[in-house]
Design an enzyme around this catalytic site. Structure first.
Site, short mmCIF file in Angstrom:
data_model
loop_
_atom_site.label_atom_id
_atom_site.label_comp_id
_atom_site.label_asym_id
_atom_site.label_seq_id
_atom_site.Cartn_x
_atom_site.Cartn_y
_atom_site.Cartn_z
N LYS A 23 -22.14 13.90 59.48
CA LYS A 23 -22.61 12.82 60.37
C LYS A 23 -24.11 12.94 60.61
O LYS A 23 -24.85 11.95 60.51
CB LYS A 23 -21.87 12.90 61.71
CG LYS A 23 -22.40 11.92 62.75
CD LYS A 23 -21.72 12.07 64.10
CE LYS A 23 -22.21 13.26 64.87
NZ LYS A 23 -21.84 13.23 66.29
N SER A 24 -24.57 14.16 60.91
CA SER A 24 -26.00 14.37 61.22
C SER A 24 -26.87 13.98 60.05
O SER A 24 -27.92 13.36 60.22
CB SER A 24 -26.26 15.84 61.55
OG SER A 24 -25.42 16.26 62.58
N ARG A 125 -25.26 9.19 78.92
CA ARG A 125 -25.88 10.26 78.13
C ARG A 125 -27.40 10.13 78.24
O ARG A 125 -27.97 9.11 77.87
CB ARG A 125 -25.41 10.19 76.67
CG ARG A 125 -23.91 10.40 76.55
CD ARG A 125 -23.42 10.31 75.11
NE ARG A 125 -23.88 11.44 74.30
CZ ARG A 125 -23.62 11.56 73.00
NH1 ARG A 125 -22.92 10.62 72.38
NH2 ARG A 125 -24.06 12.59 72.32
N SER A 170 -31.35 18.11 74.44
CA SER A 170 -30.84 17.67 73.15
C SER A 170 -31.93 17.78 72.10
O SER A 170 -33.06 17.36 72.34
CB SER A 170 -30.35 16.22 73.23
OG SER A 170 -30.04 15.73 71.94
N GLN A 172 -31.86 16.05 69.52
CA GLN A 172 -31.99 14.71 68.94
C GLN A 172 -33.25 13.99 69.42
O GLN A 172 -33.76 13.12 68.72
CB GLN A 172 -30.75 13.85 69.26
CG GLN A 172 -29.55 14.23 68.41
CD GLN A 172 -28.34 13.38 68.72
OE1 GLN A 172 -28.44 12.31 69.32
NE2 GLN A 172 -27.18 13.85 68.32
N SER A 198 -30.20 23.85 69.96
CA SER A 198 -29.65 23.39 68.67
C SER A 198 -30.72 23.35 67.57
O SER A 198 -30.79 22.40 66.80
CB SER A 198 -29.03 21.99 68.81
OG SER A 198 -28.41 21.79 70.03
N ASP A 314 -21.63 22.27 68.46
CA ASP A 314 -20.43 21.49 68.11
C ASP A 314 -19.32 22.39 67.58
O ASP A 314 -18.17 22.31 68.01
CB ASP A 314 -20.77 20.40 67.10
CG ASP A 314 -21.57 19.26 67.73
OD1 ASP A 314 -21.65 19.21 68.98
OD2 ASP A 314 -22.11 18.43 66.99
N ARG A 387 -14.04 15.69 68.97
CA ARG A 387 -13.92 17.14 68.81
C ARG A 387 -12.83 17.75 69.70
O ARG A 387 -12.23 18.75 69.34
CB ARG A 387 -15.26 17.84 69.05
CG ARG A 387 -16.29 17.39 68.05
CD ARG A 387 -17.37 18.38 67.74
NE ARG A 387 -18.37 17.74 66.90
CZ ARG A 387 -18.23 17.50 65.60
NH1 ARG A 387 -17.13 17.88 64.98
NH2 ARG A 387 -19.17 16.89 64.92
#
Length: 428
Positions: A23-24, A125, A170, A172, A198, A314, A387
């Site tokens: 996905k990433s 979020r 995050s 991201q 991450s 994750d 998940r």
């Protein structure tokens, strides 16, 4: 589709899984292919809800692409520059953080009037740290409902320059800035505040940018330097590697009830940090072997562990349910960002682990799991979180059945997960 799915006790797990695309990697590659000069063929693209949201958004922005019948090969005609909408647009991005964050940044390059919105959970979020950084670079962005959360109205104006971004919630946000910065007029310097979470996901971003012809210089992940006025160039063909987070369920299942499971599409050469999950299983006592494009796991006597898992947030969720089968307690630390994912994963995980009989301590940024002598059959709530559904399927590797509510929530990243699990399973 079933509203619930009962998995009966599984006696043995054995076989090979060809992993769906990451996905990433898929959503990053789609965006870069759209911004690049030339046509890019993406192979082994993931077909899932999050990817469809990105594809739909790109199409609405005038990007032309052709998908194969099974939706795993996509030819994208690059725009050779900014994403600019001819008229005001509203783009609905579901609960896809990997679409919302990078698009929010990329759409700040042109002169636009675009609203980015999504499902109710997406509006919970946080995105404020990204918006703050984009505004420092000249972007005009408004919050339409709650400060610091989507939906956003984006009018463009991002020029680059000196930015600071908070790295503690995050990765991201940084990924979004990195992918956008080369197309800005000015050079960009991004300074990270706080601990960068991450980090391996940033390596995925840098790897993809390099594949599309752009290099980033960084000083130990604290300061990033990106030259402005660049153009991404299509690599021609790009192979999306298998999803390492998706691999974690099958590797863990083998560690608990193997047999041996081989997952293909990731391996020694993988760019995804979540392949480090296999090292955690090995520490717990599983037997692991690596090839260039596979990882294999066989059963071992599993021991509980106490570990910082910030680098694999994750896949770390899979360790929380694997812990049910280990000897002694397991502690997963430094995972505050579980709280801002598809659901508050720390709270959800603690609640559902207790249902199956575990003794659980939920901290602000850690979880401690003590396995029960005997697992209890339970109905597992999945919180519209793919998940949670996949993690708790592992309970069936005991003598106890487990019922998963809303199993189709796995469509976010792995629509046929339960079919793949069944294919490897011998029922007790």
């Amino acid at each position: 589709m079933l509203e619930s799915l009962t998995l009966h006790p599984i006696a043995l797990i054995n076989g090979t899984v060809n992993l769906p695309g990451s996905k990433s990697v898929s959503n990053r590659a789609l965006l870069l292919a759209a911004l690049a000069e030339g046509t890019t063929q993406l192979n082994n693209l993931l077909d899932s809800d999050d990817i469809r949201h990105m594809l739909n958004a790109l199409q609405a922005l005038g990007v032309k692409y052709r998908l194969s019948a099974d939706r795993t090969r996509c030819e994208v005609d690059g725009l050779g520059g900014k994403l600019v909408a001819e008229q005001p647009l509203e783009l609905f991005l579901g609960n896809a953080g990997t679409a919302m964050r990078p698009l929010a940044a990329a759409l700040c390059l042109g002169k636009n009037d675009i609203v980015l919105t999504g499902e109710p959970r997406m509006k919970e979020r946080p995105i404020g740290h990204l918006v703050d950084a984009l505004r420092q670079g000249g972007a005009q962005i408004d919050y339409l409902e709650q400060e610091n959360y989507p939906p956003l109205r984006i009018r463009g104006g991002f020029r680059g320059g000196k930015l600071t971004v908070d790295g503690s919630v995050s990765s991201q946000f940084l990924t979004a800035l990195l992918m956008t910065a080369p197309l800005a007029e000015q050079d960009t310097e991004i300074q990270i505040q706080g601990e960068l979470v991450s980090k391996p996901y940033i390596d995925i971003t840098l790897h993809l940018m390099k594949a599309f012809g752009v290099d980033v210089v960084h000083e130990n992940y604290q300061i990033f330097h990106i030259k402005g006025g660049q153009t991404y160039r299509s690599p021609g063909i790009y192979l999306v590697e298998g999803d390492a987070s998706s691999a974690s369920y099958f590797l863990a299942a083998a560690a608990i009830k193997g047999g041996t499971v081989r997952v293909t599409g990731i391996g020694k050469q993988s760019v995804q940090g979540d392949t480090k999950f296999a090292d955690v299983l090995e520490k717990m006592g599983a037997k692991i072997s690596w090839g260039d494009d596979y990882i294999e796991c066989s059963r071992g006597e599993l021991q509980g562990i106490d570990m910082d898992m910030n680098h694999i947030p994750d896949a770390a969720m899979t360790i929380a349910t694997t812990a049910l089968f280990a000897d002694g307690p397991t502690v997963i630390r430094n995972i505050y960002n579980w709280r801002v994912k598809e659901t508050d994963r720390l709270s959800a995980m603690a609640t559902e682990l207790r249902k199956v009989g575990a003794e659980v301590e939920e901290g602000q940024d850690y979880i401690r799991v003590v396995p029960p002598a005997q697992l209890i059959a339970a109905e597992i709530g999945t919180y519209n979180d793919h998940r949670m559904a996949m993690c708790f399927s592992l309970v069936a590797l005991s003598d106890t059945p487990v019922t998963i509510l809303d199993p189709k929530c796995t469509a976010k990243t792995f629509p046929d997960y339960f079919e793949q699990l069944a294919r490897l399973s011998q029922i007790a």
